[in-house]
Design a protein around this motif. Structure first.
Motif, PDB file in Angstrom:
ATOM      1  N   THR A   1     -35.805   4.056  81.778  1.00 50.98           N
ATOM      2  CA  THR A   1     -34.811   4.991  81.261  1.00 50.98           C
ATOM      3  C   THR A   1     -34.974   5.044  79.751  1.00 50.98           C
ATOM      4  O   THR A   1     -34.928   4.011  79.082  1.00 50.98           O
ATOM      5  N   VAL A   2     -35.206   6.246  79.201  1.00 52.02           N
ATOM      6  CA  VAL A   2     -35.417   6.439  77.767  1.00 52.02           C
ATOM      7  C   VAL A   2     -34.195   7.135  77.187  1.00 52.02           C
ATOM      8  O   VAL A   2     -33.790   8.192  77.673  1.00 52.02           O
ATOM      9  N   LEU A   3     -33.638   6.529  76.143  1.00 51.35           N
ATOM     10  CA  LEU A   3     -32.414   7.048  75.539  1.00 51.35           C
ATOM     11  C   LEU A   3     -32.553   7.198  74.029  1.00 51.35           C
ATOM     12  O   LEU A   3     -33.113   6.327  73.365  1.00 51.35           O
ATOM     13  N   ASN A   4     -32.038   8.310  73.523  1.00 54.31           N
ATOM     14  CA  ASN A   4     -31.875   8.512  72.087  1.00 54.31           C
ATOM     15  C   ASN A   4     -30.471   9.076  71.912  1.00 54.31           C
ATOM     16  O   ASN A   4     -30.153  10.125  72.477  1.00 54.31           O
ATOM     17  N   PRO A   5     -29.615   8.402  71.151  1.00 52.43           N
ATOM     18  CA  PRO A   5     -28.239   8.870  71.006  1.00 52.43           C
ATOM     19  C   PRO A   5     -28.095  10.098  70.124  1.00 52.43           C
ATOM     20  O   PRO A   5     -27.003  10.652  70.027  1.00 52.43           O
ATOM     21  N   GLY A   6     -29.169  10.554  69.512  1.00 49.40           N
ATOM     22  CA  GLY A   6     -29.057  11.660  68.558  1.00 49.40           C
ATOM     23  C   GLY A   6     -28.526  11.118  67.247  1.00 49.40           C
ATOM     24  O   GLY A   6     -28.953  10.058  66.802  1.00 49.40           O
ATOM     25  N   SER A   7     -27.575  11.802  66.651  1.00 48.91           N
ATOM     26  CA  SER A   7     -26.990  11.353  65.387  1.00 48.91           C
ATOM     27  C   SER A   7     -25.558  11.840  65.291  1.00 48.91           C
ATOM     28  O   SER A   7     -25.284  13.012  65.563  1.00 48.91           O
ATOM     29  N   VAL A   8     -24.681  10.958  64.871  1.00 45.58           N
ATOM     30  CA  VAL A   8     -23.290  11.339  64.663  1.00 45.58           C
ATOM     31  C   VAL A   8     -23.184  12.258  63.452  1.00 45.58           C
ATOM     32  O   VAL A   8     -22.522  13.289  63.496  1.00 45.58           O
ATOM     33  N   ALA A   9     -23.872  11.916  62.368  1.00 45.79           N
ATOM     34  CA  ALA A   9     -23.705  12.639  61.098  1.00 45.79           C
ATOM     35  C   ALA A   9     -24.780  13.679  60.809  1.00 45.79           C
ATOM     36  O   ALA A   9     -24.501  14.665  60.130  1.00 45.79           O
ATOM     37  N   ARG A  10     -26.004  13.472  61.289  1.00 46.93           N
ATOM     38  CA  ARG A  10     -27.114  14.374  60.944  1.00 46.93           C
ATOM     39  C   ARG A  10     -27.958  14.741  62.163  1.00 46.93           C
ATOM     40  O   ARG A  10     -29.151  14.438  62.216  1.00 46.93           O
ATOM     41  N   PRO A  11     -27.376  15.423  63.128  1.00 48.69           N
ATOM     42  CA  PRO A  11     -28.148  15.793  64.320  1.00 48.69           C
ATOM     43  C   PRO A  11     -29.211  16.831  63.977  1.00 48.69           C
ATOM     44  O   PRO A  11     -29.012  17.666  63.104  1.00 48.69           O
ATOM     45  N   ARG A  12     -30.330  16.738  64.668  1.00 46.75           N
ATOM     46  CA  ARG A  12     -31.417  17.703  64.451  1.00 46.75           C
ATOM     47  C   ARG A  12     -31.656  18.582  65.673  1.00 46.75           C
ATOM     48  O   ARG A  12     -32.603  19.348  65.713  1.00 46.75           O
ATOM     49  N   ASP A  13     -30.780  18.483  66.679  1.00 45.52           N
ATOM     50  CA  ASP A  13     -30.968  19.274  67.892  1.00 45.52           C
ATOM     51  C   ASP A  13     -29.800  20.191  68.196  1.00 45.52           C
ATOM     52  O   ASP A  13     -29.876  21.004  69.080  1.00 45.52           O
TER      53      ASP A  13
ATOM     54  N   MET B   1     -25.668  21.652  66.386  1.00 44.05           N
ATOM     55  CA  MET B   1     -24.749  21.599  65.259  1.00 44.05           C
ATOM     56  C   MET B   1     -23.783  20.423  65.381  1.00 44.05           C
ATOM     57  O   MET B   1     -23.315  19.893  64.406  1.00 44.05           O
ATOM     58  N   GLN B   2     -23.488  19.983  66.621  1.00 44.61           N
ATOM     59  CA  GLN B   2     -22.558  18.895  66.828  1.00 44.61           C
ATOM     60  C   GLN B   2     -23.285  17.555  66.813  1.00 44.61           C
ATOM     61  O   GLN B   2     -24.373  17.431  67.345  1.00 44.61           O
ATOM     62  N   GLY B   3     -22.631  16.556  66.224  1.00 47.28           N
ATOM     63  CA  GLY B   3     -23.162  15.204  66.292  1.00 47.28           C
ATOM     64  C   GLY B   3     -23.048  14.659  67.705  1.00 47.28           C
ATOM     65  O   GLY B   3     -22.359  15.228  68.552  1.00 47.28           O
ATOM     66  N   SER B   4     -23.734  13.569  67.971  1.00 46.25           N
ATOM     67  CA  SER B   4     -23.710  12.997  69.314  1.00 46.25           C
ATOM     68  C   SER B   4     -23.868  11.489  69.277  1.00 46.25           C
ATOM     69  O   SER B   4     -24.335  10.916  68.295  1.00 46.25           O
ATOM     70  N   PHE B   5     -23.465  10.878  70.395  1.00 45.67           N
ATOM     71  CA  PHE B   5     -23.723   9.462  70.639  1.00 45.67           C
ATOM     72  C   PHE B   5     -23.787   9.263  72.149  1.00 45.67           C
ATOM     73  O   PHE B   5     -23.434  10.151  72.923  1.00 45.67           O
ATOM     74  N   LEU B   6     -24.245   8.094  72.572  1.00 44.06           N
ATOM     75  CA  LEU B   6     -24.391   7.792  73.999  1.00 44.06           C
ATOM     76  C   LEU B   6     -23.497   6.633  74.403  1.00 44.06           C
ATOM     77  O   LEU B   6     -23.294   5.700  73.627  1.00 44.06           O
ATOM     78  N   VAL B   7     -23.003   6.710  75.623  1.00 44.34           N
ATOM     79  CA  VAL B   7     -22.316   5.596  76.253  1.00 44.34           C
ATOM     80  C   VAL B   7     -23.123   5.257  77.504  1.00 44.34           C
ATOM     81  O   VAL B   7     -23.436   6.139  78.307  1.00 44.34           O
ATOM     82  N   MET B   8     -23.473   3.976  77.627  1.00 46.23           N
ATOM     83  CA  MET B   8     -24.273   3.541  78.770  1.00 46.23           C
ATOM     84  C   MET B   8     -23.470   2.515  79.561  1.00 46.23           C
ATOM     85  O   MET B   8     -22.930   1.565  78.993  1.00 46.23           O
ATOM     86  N   GLU B   9     -23.391   2.723  80.877  1.00 49.49           N
ATOM     87  CA  GLU B   9     -22.720   1.782  81.765  1.00 49.49           C
ATOM     88  C   GLU B   9     -23.788   1.061  82.579  1.00 49.49           C
ATOM     89  O   GLU B   9     -24.648   1.704  83.183  1.00 49.49           O
ATOM     90  N   LEU B  10     -23.713  -0.267  82.578  1.00 46.46           N
ATOM     91  CA  LEU B  10     -24.699  -1.062  83.299  1.00 46.46           C
ATOM     92  C   LEU B  10     -24.050  -1.808  84.450  1.00 46.46           C
ATOM     93  O   LEU B  10     -22.948  -2.345  84.316  1.00 46.46           O
ATOM     94  N   GLU B  11     -24.774  -1.819  85.573  1.00 44.21           N
ATOM     95  CA  GLU B  11     -24.351  -2.572  86.738  1.00 44.21           C
ATOM     96  C   GLU B  11     -25.608  -3.223  87.306  1.00 44.21           C
ATOM     97  O   GLU B  11     -26.644  -2.563  87.437  1.00 44.21           O
ATOM     98  N   GLN B  12     -25.526  -4.502  87.590  1.00 43.55           N
ATOM     99  CA  GLN B  12     -26.689  -5.233  88.075  1.00 43.55           C
ATOM    100  C   GLN B  12     -27.225  -4.603  89.350  1.00 43.55           C
ATOM    101  O   GLN B  12     -26.469  -4.247  90.247  1.00 43.55           O
ATOM    102  N   GLY B  13     -28.543  -4.424  89.385  1.00 48.02           N
ATOM    103  CA  GLY B  13     -29.199  -3.883  90.565  1.00 48.02           C
ATOM    104  C   GLY B  13     -29.132  -2.372  90.695  1.00 48.02           C
ATOM    105  O   GLY B  13     -29.623  -1.818  91.667  1.00 48.02           O
ATOM    106  N   LYS B  14     -28.523  -1.694  89.725  1.00 51.28           N
ATOM    107  CA  LYS B  14     -28.413  -0.233  89.769  1.00 51.28           C
ATOM    108  C   LYS B  14     -28.973   0.369  88.486  1.00 51.28           C
ATOM    109  O   LYS B  14     -28.964  -0.263  87.432  1.00 51.28           O
ATOM    110  N   ALA B  15     -29.435   1.607  88.589  1.00 51.42           N
ATOM    111  CA  ALA B  15     -29.907   2.326  87.400  1.00 51.42           C
ATOM    112  C   ALA B  15     -28.731   2.523  86.433  1.00 51.42           C
ATOM    113  O   ALA B  15     -27.588   2.665  86.879  1.00 51.42           O
ATOM    114  N   PRO B  16     -28.999   2.521  85.142  1.00 52.38           N
ATOM    115  CA  PRO B  16     -27.899   2.733  84.186  1.00 52.38           C
ATOM    116  C   PRO B  16     -27.299   4.122  84.325  1.00 52.38           C
ATOM    117  O   PRO B  16     -27.984   5.082  84.690  1.00 52.38           O
TER     118      PRO B  16
END
Length: 99
Positions: free
Chosen positions: A62-74, A76-91
């Motif tokens: 699984t490849v993740l890039n949260p983007g940017s809160v203050a200076r996004p390049r993709d 106009m809105q900033g972004s961030f990621l929330v990841m939930e982990l559970e053992q034995g399951k994909a995030p």
């Protein structure tokens, strides 16, 4: 610079997570080198920044890039990621964009 650490590996809830800024892996063009490095480190998740472009890509690693809160390049809105982990399951990943 010589001797500088750009990568780290952390373990959480049965997952190994490869953390890096990303510039040493050519992430502006492809995440193949990043995925290779993560796989060689026994990781199932790779998180990088550098491009300020948000990404959630699932597959063998699984490849993740949260983007940017203050200076996004993709968008106009900033972004961030929330990841939930559970053992034995994909995030479960949620990209949050500011309205």
């Amino acid at each position: 610079e010589p001797g500088a650490r750009y990568d780290d590996v952390v373990e959480a809830v049965g997952h190994r997570i490869f953390l890096t800024h990303g510039h040493m892996y050519g992430v502006c063009f492809t995440t193949k080198m990043l995925c290779d490095a993560a796989g060689e480190s026994g990781c199932d998740i790779a998180v990088y920044g550098h491009t300020h472009v948000a990404e959630i890509s699932t597959g063998h690693i699984t490849v993740l890039n949260p983007g940017s809160v203050a200076r996004p390049r993709d968008a106009m809105q900033g972004s961030f990621l929330v990841m939930e982990l559970e053992q034995g399951k994909a995030p479960t990943c949620h990209l949050i964009r500011f309205a």
